[in-house]
Design a protein around this motif. Structure first.
Motif, PDB file in Angstrom:
ATOM      1  N   LYS A  38       0.824  -1.220   0.000  1.00  0.00           N
ATOM      2  CA  LYS A  38       0.000   0.000   0.000  1.00  0.00           C
ATOM      3  C   LYS A  38       0.856   1.267   0.000  1.00  0.00           C
ATOM      4  O   LYS A  38       0.370   2.329  -0.340  1.00  0.00           O
ATOM      5  N   ARG A  76      -4.579  -3.962  -5.404  1.00  0.00           N
ATOM      6  CA  ARG A  76      -4.849  -2.535  -5.603  1.00  0.00           C
ATOM      7  C   ARG A  76      -5.580  -2.255  -6.911  1.00  0.00           C
ATOM      8  O   ARG A  76      -5.879  -1.103  -7.219  1.00  0.00           O
ATOM      9  N   GLU A  79      -8.620   0.014  -6.996  1.00  0.00           N
ATOM     10  CA  GLU A  79      -8.350   1.454  -6.846  1.00  0.00           C
ATOM     11  C   GLU A  79      -8.239   2.153  -8.197  1.00  0.00           C
ATOM     12  O   GLU A  79      -8.498   3.348  -8.305  1.00  0.00           O
ATOM     13  N   PHE A  80      -7.816   1.424  -9.213  1.00  0.00           N
ATOM     14  CA  PHE A  80      -7.533   2.008 -10.516  1.00  0.00           C
ATOM     15  C   PHE A  80      -8.638   1.750 -11.534  1.00  0.00           C
ATOM     16  O   PHE A  80      -8.500   2.097 -12.692  1.00  0.00           O
ATOM     17  N   TYR A  81      -9.718   1.150 -11.059  1.00  0.00           N
ATOM     18  CA  TYR A  81     -10.849   0.894 -11.950  1.00  0.00           C
ATOM     19  C   TYR A  81     -11.595   2.200 -12.194  1.00  0.00           C
ATOM     20  O   TYR A  81     -11.931   2.926 -11.278  1.00  0.00           O
ATOM     21  N   SER A  82     -11.824   2.488 -13.449  1.00  0.00           N
ATOM     22  CA  SER A  82     -12.575   3.678 -13.828  1.00  0.00           C
ATOM     23  C   SER A  82     -13.987   3.236 -14.159  1.00  0.00           C
ATOM     24  O   SER A  82     -14.190   2.439 -15.070  1.00  0.00           O
TER      25      SER A  82
END
Length: 178
Positions: A38, A76, A79-82
């Motif tokens: 993280k 993670r 977290e980066f999924y749009s």
């Protein structure tokens, strides 16, 4: 060379090619221990992958740190999924990262629905698309250091299922760049 190398420092200021394979693997092992994933800056990790030689990346992905690296990335990924254009239908992708030290693959599932991406290391649902690639190619794709389309065209990625959906996957994630 310092005794302990921080993974962010590797991406920021250390030339990974100046490290031995063992030093690089050790730095990643240390950086990923005790919840350290993280604290790793994704852009610095992308820079690290970009500046690391193929042989060193192969050493990482054939070592005991392979699974912690994959777990950190998939841990993670949400977290980066749009969620742009996210629909109500559940879209499942199975990721098969081949070339594991035992000769098999590390398998993960992402399921996207209602703007949320769920990740599991147990691919149990029927996938819309399945992706097969070795560990080095996977690292390059998730750090935006390689084009998935080019890798598909050169047969370094294999796709089963909905090819159109597979090509749209990259746009569904905000991928850190080096």
């Amino acid at each position: 060379m310092p005794e302990k190398i921080d993974v962010n420092d590797l991406g920021r200021s250390v030339d990974p090619k100046s490290l031995s394979d063992e030093e690089l693997v050790g730095a990643l092992r240390e950086g990923l221990s005790d919840g350290g994933a993280k604290t790793i800056d994704p852009s610095l990790f992308a820079r690290l992958v970009k500046s690391t030689g193929k042989g060193q990346l192969e050493a990482v992905m054939s070592s005991d740190v392979r699974r912690p690296v994959l777990d950190a990335i998939f841990g993670r990924m949400a977290e980066f999924y749009s969620s742009k254009g996210a629909g109500s239908k559940r879209q499942v992708v199975h990721w098969h990262v081949t070339g594991a030290p035992d000769g098999g693959s590390d398998d993960f599932q992402t399921a996207m629905q209602h703007g949320v991406c769920e990740v599991s290391d147990q691919p149990t649902e029927e996938p819309r698309t399945e992706l097969f690639m070795d560990g080095v190619q996977f690292l390059k794709i998730v750090t935006n250091n390689a084009s998935p389309i080019t890798l598909f065209m050169t047969r370094k990625i294999k796709v089963q299922g909905d090819l159109g959906f597979a090509t749209a996957l990259q746009k569904m994630f905000t991928i850190p760049t080096a």
